[in-house]
Enzyme design. Structure first.
Site, short mmCIF file in Angstrom:
data_model
loop_
_atom_site.label_atom_id
_atom_site.label_comp_id
_atom_site.label_asym_id
_atom_site.label_seq_id
_atom_site.Cartn_x
_atom_site.Cartn_y
_atom_site.Cartn_z
N GLU A 50 9.97 -3.64 13.37
CA GLU A 50 9.63 -2.53 12.49
C GLU A 50 8.31 -1.90 12.93
OE1 GLU A 50 9.45 -1.68 7.70
OE2 GLU A 50 8.62 -3.57 8.43
N GLU A 74 -5.16 -4.08 -1.62
CA GLU A 74 -6.58 -3.75 -1.57
C GLU A 74 -6.85 -2.43 -0.85
OE1 GLU A 74 -5.76 -6.80 1.74
OE2 GLU A 74 -5.10 -6.37 -0.32
N SER A 108 5.57 -6.89 4.08
CA SER A 108 6.15 -7.16 5.39
C SER A 108 6.97 -8.44 5.35
CB SER A 108 5.04 -7.29 6.44
OG SER A 108 4.28 -8.47 6.22
N PHE A 148 0.81 -1.23 0.00
CA PHE A 148 0.00 0.00 0.00
C PHE A 148 0.84 1.27 0.00
CE2 PHE A 148 0.84 -0.41 4.56
CZ PHE A 148 1.10 0.90 4.92
N LYS A 154 -1.31 -8.00 -8.50
CA LYS A 154 -2.24 -8.04 -7.36
C LYS A 154 -1.88 -6.85 -6.50
CE LYS A 154 -3.02 -8.83 -3.59
NZ LYS A 154 -3.60 -7.92 -2.54
N CYS A 166 9.62 1.42 3.49
CA CYS A 166 10.52 0.34 3.92
C CYS A 166 11.95 0.82 4.06
CB CYS A 166 10.44 -0.82 2.95
SG CYS A 166 11.06 -0.45 1.30
#
Length: 505
Positions: A389, A182, A232, A155, A179, A287
């Site tokens: 994290e 969402e 992740s 995202f 993909k 990240c």
């Protein structure tokens, strides 16, 4: 009171068309700045995903057989459309991710670097040729596309990461299934329209929205040859292990726990300015964001924390529509709650709160998922917030006595995405870059993310598989090399059987 917005019902993009979801299952898409539902995204079933894979499989041979130069022309038109529609892209990205306009514009610009590299795919897929390797035999190698490949994107970068994962895959002749997250599906669906306008044949670019059921079909379906994932670390590990189990080529990039080491000779004002954007930009949802700053020596730490405290207090948190906003909300209510819990736990474990982002008026009064910049001092290696994290604006100060101590602490961490050092001492920089066990290293650079034509990936728990996201390695990852040995004997030549292993003798 915010004004109500209409809720769009989104689709998949399959075989060149927007296709309604068949499952009846939808997930809400939120505007993080307001907390309002702005769209509903369909969650594909395994059967729907198989249909999309089949359409891509059928479309692949014709795209494979088009010349690399013609494919590059399509990529060039696509790039032009991205720049021509920059304003619309900015609005979509900011609305569904909460980013500021400046940050979203920077993301698009970095995404274009991957498209630019893909335009040069004809150069990157060149083979090799050897004449008369023995017995009048010529040998050559050539790169061929894999077929149907898939990308699973996060995202936090609605356009940059998908472009980095897919542009080269398309350019070298594959059929690509994306993909998208969402949480931010609208950007990818809009990009689908641009691919269509650029002249990409139907079926070569597909967007399937969904959750684990759709992902598992991509991981297990025999027609899918490769998987590129960014997200992740726990999910990256699952993607890698499941994809590899089913015989796929997999690159799965996970999280980061990125550190900034500050030597006593560094200009602390410059360091503080560098830290602010690297630590808190995009609400720290990168990240490669700096999560921990490590001043070397107590005097360095005291001075630096005082400077940071003052600068952090001046940061403005708000919607991208508000002038002067430094960063916006985190992506969801659940994300905000998890960050607050991490701050509370750190405080319980002995951390000192220098700046408390939980106290801002916008955090208390807005329905959006805002959280102000938080700085925690006196963090030790045994605290959860040092090891794990935190994907939000809670940043740490870890005080160390020496550069060696800093290197040892960083090398002991599970995640090894990025790291940087600020110093004017060349010997210290050399020691750091040599001994640090991290994938991307910076010297006096706040965020050591490479440009699009260099490879991007971390070490250890930050990467599973041997591929990279940016850079020329993308061409290798999305192609297979075929080596041919050929000999053309004279018509009158007489041959005899031989049972020795082939050699030059």
């Amino acid at each position: 009171m915010t004004e109500a917005v209409s809720v769009k019902k989104l689709s998949h993009f399959i075989n060149g068309q927007l296709v309604e979801g068949k499952s009846g299952n939808y997930a809400n898409v939120y505007n993080p700045s307001t907390g309002e539902v702005i769209a509903e995204v369909p969650l594909a079933t395994a059967e729907e995903t198989r249909e999309a894979i089949e359409a891509a499989k059928v479309a692949f041979p014709a795209w494979r057989d088009i010349s690399v130069a013609k494919r590059a022309e399509v990529i060039m038109r696509f790039r032009n459309l991205l720049t021509e529609n920059m304003d619309e892209l900015l609005n979509i990205i900011c609305t569904e991710s909460g980013k500021t306009l400046e940050d979203a514009r920077g993301e698009i610009t970095r995404g274009l670097e991957s498209v630019d590299l893909a335009i040069g795919a004809p150069h990157l897929v060149k083979g090799e040729y050897s004449v008369n390797v023995g017995g009048q035999i010529n040998a050559y190698s050539a790169k061929y596309p894999l077929g149907v490949v898939a990308a699973i994107s996060p995202f936090n970068f609605p356009i940059m990461v998908p472009l980095a994962q897919t542009s080269m895959a398309v350019a070298v002749g594959n059929a690509v299934i994306l993909k998208a997250s969402e949480k931010v599906p609208m950007t990818s669906l809009y990009v689908s329209e641009l691919w269509k306008k650029a002249g990409l044949p139907d079926g070569i670019w597909t967007v399937v929205n969904g959750s684990k059921e759709a992902v598992n079909e991509l991981l297990e379906n025999k027609a899918v040859q490769a998987i590129s994932f960014v997200g992740s670390t726990p999910v990256a590990k699952y993607i890698y292990e499941t994809g590899a189990k089913h015989g796929k080529r997999v690159t799965a990039l996970g999280g980061g726990k990125n550190n900034m080491v500050v030597m006593p000779d560094a200009d602390l004002e410059q360091v503080a300015n560098a830290f602010m954007g690297a630590a808190y930009g995009a609400a720290s949802q990168r990240c490669m964001a700096i999560s921990t700053i490590m001043p070397v020596g107590e005097e360095t730490a005291e001075k630096l924390v005082a400077i940071l405290k003052d600068k952090i207090n001046k940061l403005k948190v708000g919607s991208y529509k508000e002038e002067g906003t430094d960063f916006g909300p985190v992506i969801s209510k659940e994300s905000k709650e998890s960050i607050v819990k991490a701050i509370e736990l750190a405080e319980q474990q002995g951390a000192t709160i220098v700046n408390d982002g939980r106290t801002l008026n916008i955090v208390k009064e807005s329905d959006g998922y805002f959280l102000g910049p938080t700085l925690l001092d006196h963090i030790t290696r045994d605290m959860d917030i040092f090891q794990q994290e935190v994907f939000g604006p809670a940043r740490n100060v870890v005080r160390v006595d020496t550069l060696t101590e800093a290197i040892d602490l960083i090398n002991a961490q599970e995640l090894a995405n990025g790291v940087t050092i600020f110093t004017n001492d060349g010997a210290a920089a050399r020691k750091f870059t040599t001994e640090i066990d991290v994938g991307m290293v910076g010297v006096n650079v706040p965020i050591p993310i490479p440009v699009g034509y260099h490879n991007f990936a971390g070490f250890k728990g930050s990467r599973f598989g041997e591929g990279h996201m940016f850079g020329p390695d993308q061409a290798r990852f999305f192609t297979k090399t075929k080596t041919v040995s050929e000999r053309w004997p004279e018509v009158t030549e007489k041959t005899e059987s031989t049972f020795a292993f082939p050699s030059n003798n």
